[in-house]
Design a protein around this motif. Structure first.
Motif, PDB file in Angstrom:
ATOM      1  N   VAL A 139       0.400  13.959 -17.426  1.00 30.01           N
ATOM      2  CA  VAL A 139       1.822  13.617 -17.289  1.00 30.01           C
ATOM      3  C   VAL A 139       2.147  13.255 -15.838  1.00 30.01           C
ATOM      4  N   ALA A 140       1.572  14.006 -14.894  1.00 23.01           N
ATOM      5  CA  ALA A 140       1.811  13.728 -13.468  1.00 23.01           C
ATOM      6  C   ALA A 140       1.292  12.345 -13.088  1.00 23.01           C
ATOM      7  N   ILE A 141       0.182  11.932 -13.690  1.00 21.21           N
ATOM      8  CA  ILE A 141      -0.341  10.585 -13.417  1.00 21.21           C
ATOM      9  C   ILE A 141       0.566   9.529 -14.034  1.00 21.21           C
ATOM     10  N   LEU A 142       0.999   9.751 -15.291  1.00 20.31           N
ATOM     11  CA  LEU A 142       1.893   8.802 -15.963  1.00 20.31           C
ATOM     12  C   LEU A 142       3.215   8.647 -15.218  1.00 20.31           C
TER      13      LEU A 142
ATOM     14  N   MET B 102       0.825  -1.208   0.000  1.00 26.77           N
ATOM     15  CA  MET B 102       0.000   0.000   0.000  1.00 26.77           C
ATOM     16  C   MET B 102       0.865   1.268   0.000  1.00 26.77           C
ATOM     17  N   GLY B 103       2.003   1.230   0.703  1.00 27.84           N
ATOM     18  CA  GLY B 103       2.890   2.389   0.693  1.00 27.84           C
ATOM     19  C   GLY B 103       3.410   2.686  -0.700  1.00 27.84           C
ATOM     20  N   ILE B 104       3.751   1.629  -1.444  1.00 18.39           N
ATOM     21  CA  ILE B 104       4.244   1.798  -2.809  1.00 18.39           C
ATOM     22  C   ILE B 104       3.108   2.192  -3.749  1.00 18.39           C
ATOM     23  N   LEU B 105       1.970   1.503  -3.620  1.00 14.12           N
ATOM     24  CA  LEU B 105       0.825   1.784  -4.498  1.00 14.12           C
ATOM     25  C   LEU B 105       0.360   3.238  -4.339  1.00 14.12           C
ATOM     26  N   LEU B 106       0.123   3.643  -3.100  1.00 15.60           N
ATOM     27  CA  LEU B 106      -0.342   5.014  -2.861  1.00 15.60           C
ATOM     28  C   LEU B 106       0.749   6.034  -3.174  1.00 15.60           C
ATOM     29  N   GLY B 107       2.006   5.665  -2.898  1.00  9.74           N
ATOM     30  CA  GLY B 107       3.106   6.572  -3.195  1.00  9.74           C
ATOM     31  C   GLY B 107       3.256   6.818  -4.684  1.00  9.74           C
ATOM     32  N   LEU B 108       3.205   5.754  -5.481  1.00  4.58           N
ATOM     33  CA  LEU B 108       3.369   5.901  -6.925  1.00  4.58           C
ATOM     34  C   LEU B 108       2.170   6.589  -7.572  1.00  4.58           C
ATOM     35  N   PHE B 109       0.965   6.135  -7.225  1.00  9.90           N
ATOM     36  CA  PHE B 109      -0.200   6.683  -7.927  1.00  9.90           C
ATOM     37  C   PHE B 109      -0.588   8.071  -7.403  1.00  9.90           C
ATOM     38  N   PHE B 110      -0.834   8.182  -6.101  1.00  5.03           N
ATOM     39  CA  PHE B 110      -1.246   9.479  -5.553  1.00  5.03           C
ATOM     40  C   PHE B 110      -0.049  10.390  -5.284  1.00  5.03           C
ATOM     41  N   GLY B 111       1.015   9.822  -4.711  1.00  3.96           N
ATOM     42  CA  GLY B 111       2.168  10.639  -4.350  1.00  3.96           C
ATOM     43  C   GLY B 111       2.838  11.279  -5.545  1.00  3.96           C
ATOM     44  N   LYS B 112       3.048  10.503  -6.601  1.00  4.39           N
ATOM     45  CA  LYS B 112       3.670  11.056  -7.811  1.00  4.39           C
ATOM     46  C   LYS B 112       2.801  12.169  -8.403  1.00  4.39           C
ATOM     47  N   PHE B 113       1.501  11.903  -8.490  1.00  6.05           N
ATOM     48  CA  PHE B 113       0.602  12.914  -9.057  1.00  6.05           C
ATOM     49  C   PHE B 113       0.619  14.192  -8.226  1.00  6.05           C
ATOM     50  N   ILE B 114       0.453  14.053  -6.923  1.00  2.00           N
ATOM     51  CA  ILE B 114       0.423  15.234  -6.046  1.00  2.00           C
ATOM     52  C   ILE B 114       1.746  15.987  -6.118  1.00  2.00           C
ATOM     53  N   GLY B 115       2.848  15.246  -6.049  1.00  2.00           N
ATOM     54  CA  GLY B 115       4.160  15.889  -6.051  1.00  2.00           C
ATOM     55  C   GLY B 115       4.467  16.610  -7.351  1.00  2.00           C
ATOM     56  N   VAL B 116       4.309  15.923  -8.480  1.00  2.00           N
ATOM     57  CA  VAL B 116       4.634  16.524  -9.781  1.00  2.00           C
ATOM     58  C   VAL B 116       3.694  17.691 -10.084  1.00  2.00           C
ATOM     59  N   PHE B 117       2.390  17.480  -9.914  1.00  2.00           N
ATOM     60  CA  PHE B 117       1.424  18.533 -10.280  1.00  2.00           C
ATOM     61  C   PHE B 117       1.540  19.743  -9.359  1.00  2.00           C
ATOM     62  N   SER B 118       1.618  19.520  -8.043  1.00  2.00           N
ATOM     63  CA  SER B 118       1.631  20.650  -7.103  1.00  2.00           C
ATOM     64  C   SER B 118       2.917  21.461  -7.219  1.00  2.00           C
TER      65      SER B 118
ATOM     66  N   ALA C 227       0.201  -0.344  -9.097  1.00  2.00           N
ATOM     67  CA  ALA C 227       0.301   1.110  -9.222  1.00  2.00           C
ATOM     68  C   ALA C 227       0.638   1.523 -10.644  1.00  2.00           C
ATOM     69  N   SER C 228       1.585   0.825 -11.263  1.00  2.00           N
ATOM     70  CA  SER C 228       1.989   1.167 -12.626  1.00  2.00           C
ATOM     71  C   SER C 228       0.840   0.938 -13.607  1.00  2.00           C
ATOM     72  N   PHE C 229       0.091  -0.155 -13.396  1.00  2.00           N
ATOM     73  CA  PHE C 229      -1.054  -0.431 -14.271  1.00  2.00           C
ATOM     74  C   PHE C 229      -2.123   0.649 -14.133  1.00  2.00           C
ATOM     75  N   ILE C 230      -2.458   1.018 -12.894  1.00  2.00           N
ATOM     76  CA  ILE C 230      -3.487   2.045 -12.669  1.00  2.00           C
ATOM     77  C   ILE C 230      -3.025   3.392 -13.202  1.00  2.00           C
ATOM     78  N   ALA C 231      -1.774   3.774 -12.903  1.00  2.00           N
ATOM     79  CA  ALA C 231      -1.264   5.070 -13.364  1.00  2.00           C
ATOM     80  C   ALA C 231      -1.243   5.144 -14.882  1.00  2.00           C
ATOM     81  N   GLY C 232      -0.808   4.061 -15.524  1.00  2.00           N
ATOM     82  CA  GLY C 232      -0.765   4.046 -16.983  1.00  2.00           C
ATOM     83  C   GLY C 232      -2.146   4.154 -17.596  1.00  2.00           C
ATOM     84  N   THR C 233      -3.107   3.411 -17.052  1.00  2.00           N
ATOM     85  CA  THR C 233      -4.473   3.412 -17.596  1.00  2.00           C
ATOM     86  C   THR C 233      -5.155   4.764 -17.389  1.00  2.00           C
ATOM     87  N   VAL C 234      -5.117   5.268 -16.164  1.00  2.00           N
ATOM     88  CA  VAL C 234      -5.778   6.543 -15.865  1.00  2.00           C
ATOM     89  C   VAL C 234      -5.106   7.693 -16.604  1.00  2.00           C
TER      90      VAL C 234
END
Length: 437
Positions: free
Chosen positions: A386-389, A345-361, A421-428
């Motif tokens: 791009v932030a999601i990818l 969960m730390g990796i999943l939430l970090g990659l999908f939500f954390g990457k998006f929040i960090g890059v976009f913000s 996480a990679s599958f969800i981030a890529g799809t979304v």
């Protein structure tokens, strides 16, 4: 003929972004196929052959020095050093004449990459604080450049080229951050004597660059010695790849004007040279062609020549082989319930939500504070996509997993989190980008 000659030095000196994107797109497809093969193989009746293959010992040695390691170690510590060598070449090229070559160009993607590393790490740490799995905080920090660019290319022709350049620069800056994290936080106990030897050879490589030595063999032989020194020192050997890459000469021997002038002269020599009957050319024409060939070599930078030569090997052999060796995992009926643990969960939430929040913000803050501007023709929805990818963290995340954990349970849990996480981030990310009008 003159038109082709005028174009040649530009093609060698300035590598087009479109070619890079195309190679990453194709490499991403091959990488994806390798992942699918690994998962199917690991879940088939032949799963034992998959596990035993990578444990097969391979011995290489001379005199009293012998390297006797399992095949997966040769891939992860040996072939991946070549992967990091190419990353180092890309970084140096970007710092010299690319999207990281000036503060104005580099500020936005580098700050975005920084945000995309800090926030995922904090999310992971918050979920694993005080646990024996806390050392995996570096796993969700990385972005897989091949997968992310491949999916961005699938998003459609309406995506501005500047957005592709932004994602490329962000991923390259992200790679730099991952290299630094590996160097400073995922290094084992250090044996200083081999490290001193490797450092001395690195100085020889730097001296060779300054003295004008341009032949790849010089850098290859000494680079292998540096790699072996790092491997025996305890500092991860892939760092040697990046350091050796930064010693490769990045300037042509002659400038563009000199190339054009001499090329025209040699072309005229070829044109007026005595012709020979039949299909063979005359000795005079052959000498003119040899001069043109040497002139073309002098107009190339060794850095770009080596990068262009190695990139297909890395994209189509080394990375897929790494994925094949490291992404095989058993997916049972309890796969999704197995995700409910701090590591996954730390990796999943970090990659999908954390990457998006960090890059976009961090991008939003840079633009709103007028410290940078959005890439040309880009909309905020492009940055969102791009932030999601950027949450696709496959190759580098798997690599750091092998450094962070020795417990097979944690390694499997990490692979689960990375895969999902990679599958969800890529799809979304792909859906978001394709819906932009």
């Amino acid at each position: 003929m003159k038109k082709d000659m005028a174009r040649t030095p530009i093609e060698h000196i300035l590598k087009p972004v479109s070619r890079f994107i195309h190679q990453e797109f194709t490499g991403g497809i091959v990488l994806f196929v390798s992942v699918i093969i690994a998962i199917i193989w690991a879940n088939s009746p032949a799963r034992e052959s998959y596990l035993h293959l990578w444990e097969t010992n391979l011995r290489v040695g001379f005199n009293n020095m012998t390297f006797d390691k399992p095949l997966h170690i040769w891939i992860n510590d040996g072939l991946m050093a070549l992967f990091f060598f190419v990353i180092g070449l890309e970084l140096k090229r970007e710092f010299i004449a690319g999207e990281l070559s000036s503060m104005k160009k580099a500020s936005l993607p580098m700050i975005a990459a920084l945000g995309g590393m800090i926030v995922p790490a904090l999310i992971y740490i918050s979920m694993n604080s005080g646990l024996s799995s806390s050392g995996g905080w570096g796993i969700p920090m990385a972005t897989d450049i091949a997968f992310s660019l491949a999916l961005l290319s699938l998003a459609g022709r309406r995506i501005p080229a500047s957005v592709k350049v932004f994602l490329s620069a962000l991923a390259v800056a992200d790679d730099l951050g991952a290299v630094l994290v590996i160097a400073f936080f995922y290094t084992a106990k250090i044996a200083f004597f081999p490290l001193v030897i490797a450092g001395g050879v690195l100085m020889l490589l730097v001296a060779g660059n300054l003295l004008g030595i341009r032949h790849p063999i010089f850098y290859l032989i000494l680079g292998i010695i540096v790699w072996a020194g790092f491997l025996m020192s305890g500092v991860h050997a892939t760092i040697a790849g990046v350091l050796v890459a930064f010693t490769i000469p990045a300037r042509p021997k002659i400038d563009e004007d000199e190339f054009l002038r001499d090329a025209r002269c040699y072309a005229d020599e070829f044109e007026v040279a005595r012709r020979q009957d039949g299909s063979l050319i005359s000795p005079e024409q052959l000498r003119a062609l040899e001069k043109i060939k040497q002139l073309s070599v002098d107009a190339e930078t060794p850095l770009q020549k080596i990068e262009n030569s190695l990139h297909p090997w890395v994209a189509f052999i080394i990375m897929p082989l790494f994925a094949l060796a490291n992404s095989g995992m058993v997916i049972g009926n309890d796969f999704f319930s197995s995700l409910v643990n701090p590591v996954s969960m730390g990796i999943l939430l970090g990659l999908f939500f954390g990457k998006f929040i960090g890059v976009f913000s961090f991008t939003w803050l840079m633009v709103k504070m007028k410290l940078a501007s959005l890439p040309g023709n880009a909309k905020w929805m492009h940055i969102c996509g791009v932030a999601i990818l950027a949450g696709i963290g496959f190759t580098m995340s798997l690599f750091i997993t092998g450094l962070a954990f020795t417990d097979e349970v944690f390694i499997t849990q990490a692979k689960y989190g990375i895969l999902v996480a990679s599958f969800i981030a890529g799809t979304v990310g792909l859906v978001v980008l394709r819906r932009i009008k």
